[in-house]
Design an enzyme around this catalytic site. Structure first.
Site, PDB file in Angstrom:
ATOM      1  N   CYS A 100       0.864  -1.177   0.000  1.00  0.00           N
ATOM      2  CA  CYS A 100       0.000   0.000   0.000  1.00  0.00           C
ATOM      3  C   CYS A 100       0.900   1.225   0.000  1.00  0.00           C
ATOM      4  O   CYS A 100       1.876   1.273   0.756  1.00  0.00           O
ATOM      5  CB  CYS A 100      -0.911   0.000   1.231  1.00  0.00           C
ATOM      6  SG  CYS A 100      -1.999   1.448   1.306  1.00  0.00           S
ATOM      7  N   HIS A 142      -8.922  -3.231  -3.051  1.00  0.00           N
ATOM      8  CA  HIS A 142      -8.038  -2.454  -2.175  1.00  0.00           C
ATOM      9  C   HIS A 142      -8.399  -0.968  -2.241  1.00  0.00           C
ATOM     10  O   HIS A 142      -8.500  -0.294  -1.205  1.00  0.00           O
ATOM     11  CB  HIS A 142      -6.583  -2.691  -2.611  1.00  0.00           C
ATOM     12  CG  HIS A 142      -5.574  -1.992  -1.783  1.00  0.00           C
ATOM     13  ND1 HIS A 142      -4.754  -2.642  -0.894  1.00  0.00           N
ATOM     14  CD2 HIS A 142      -5.217  -0.685  -1.706  1.00  0.00           C
ATOM     15  CE1 HIS A 142      -3.942  -1.767  -0.314  1.00  0.00           C
ATOM     16  NE2 HIS A 142      -4.210  -0.564  -0.802  1.00  0.00           N
ATOM     17  N   GLU A 143      -8.603  -0.449  -3.455  1.00  0.00           N
ATOM     18  CA  GLU A 143      -8.915   0.976  -3.600  1.00  0.00           C
ATOM     19  C   GLU A 143     -10.323   1.312  -3.102  1.00  0.00           C
ATOM     20  O   GLU A 143     -10.540   2.358  -2.487  1.00  0.00           O
ATOM     21  CB  GLU A 143      -8.718   1.435  -5.048  1.00  0.00           C
ATOM     22  CG  GLU A 143      -7.292   1.300  -5.554  1.00  0.00           C
ATOM     23  CD  GLU A 143      -6.224   1.821  -4.606  1.00  0.00           C
ATOM     24  OE1 GLU A 143      -6.424   2.899  -3.996  1.00  0.00           O
ATOM     25  OE2 GLU A 143      -5.184   1.159  -4.456  1.00  0.00           O
ATOM     26  N   HIS A 146     -10.119   1.768   0.501  1.00  0.00           N
ATOM     27  CA  HIS A 146      -9.635   3.107   0.874  1.00  0.00           C
ATOM     28  C   HIS A 146     -10.783   4.114   0.885  1.00  0.00           C
ATOM     29  O   HIS A 146     -10.870   4.956   1.783  1.00  0.00           O
ATOM     30  CB  HIS A 146      -8.564   3.598  -0.108  1.00  0.00           C
ATOM     31  CG  HIS A 146      -7.184   3.183   0.238  1.00  0.00           C
ATOM     32  ND1 HIS A 146      -6.554   3.564   1.402  1.00  0.00           N
ATOM     33  CD2 HIS A 146      -6.287   2.419  -0.443  1.00  0.00           C
ATOM     34  CE1 HIS A 146      -5.335   3.057   1.430  1.00  0.00           C
ATOM     35  NE2 HIS A 146      -5.150   2.354   0.330  1.00  0.00           N
TER      36      HIS A 146
END
Length: 182
Positions: A100, A142-143, A146
């Protein structure tokens, strides 16, 4: 990474849900933020080799709490994600080491679905739905995390800790090549 404009772990913006865009009304603001994301991705790619596993960047990682992200999968065109939402995730998962940009000195073993369905908005306010698999699904999930205020630390199995990059380099996954799936 901080020198390249990436917000680092510990900053409150990384654990707060990003504010969605009201599209098409906020189309120009979305375009400006996406342009910043693409420019930052280009700077990152010129500083480090992300060609093996790809690269993703969410607006909170550049200090903007809006629901926008850019993902550049290996060997594919970059993807723009506005107000993305995972609407379906396969039960089949695999666990791989992830990096990350906001934790650049560690890698974390994170389970992710092998396939996801993602709904995003286009700047004109229309909705698009796409299915992603394997490494691209991992990058996008993953994004999206976020944008929802989750970090890879939140996705690790209990009792598993991130490892320093030096230790990661001694694993079989630290080759810089794309994740492989059978």
């Amino acid at each position: 990474m901080r020198d390249l404009g990436i917000v680092q772990y510990g900053a409150p913006i990384l654990v707060e849900p990003a504010r969605p865009f009201q599209l098409p009304v906020e189309r120009e603001e979305a375009a400006t933020i996406v342009e910043k994301l693409f420019a930052t991705v280009e700077r990152l790619a010129s500083a480090h080799d992300f060609s093996g596993k790809g690269l993703g960047l969410a607006a909170p990682q550049i200090g903007v709490s809006r629901a926008a992200a850019v993902v550049r999968p290996p060997g594919a065109e970059p993807l723009m994600l506005l107000n993305p939402r995972i609407t379906h995730a396969s039960e089949a998962v695999d666990e791989r080491f992830e990096g990350c940009l906001s934790f650049f000195d560690v890698r974390a073993l994170v389970p992710r679905p092998l396939q996801i369905t993602v709904e995003t908005q286009m700047p004109d306010g229309t909705t698009a739905t796409a299915i992603y698999e394997h490494g691209t699904a991992r990058l996008i999930a993953h994004e999206v995390d976020h944008l929802e205020g989750f970090l890879l630390l939140h996705r690790m199995r209990p009792g598993v800790d991130p490892i320093p990059v030096e230790e990661y380099r001694r694993t079989g996954e630290a080759t810089g090549r794309a994740w492989t799936y059978e």
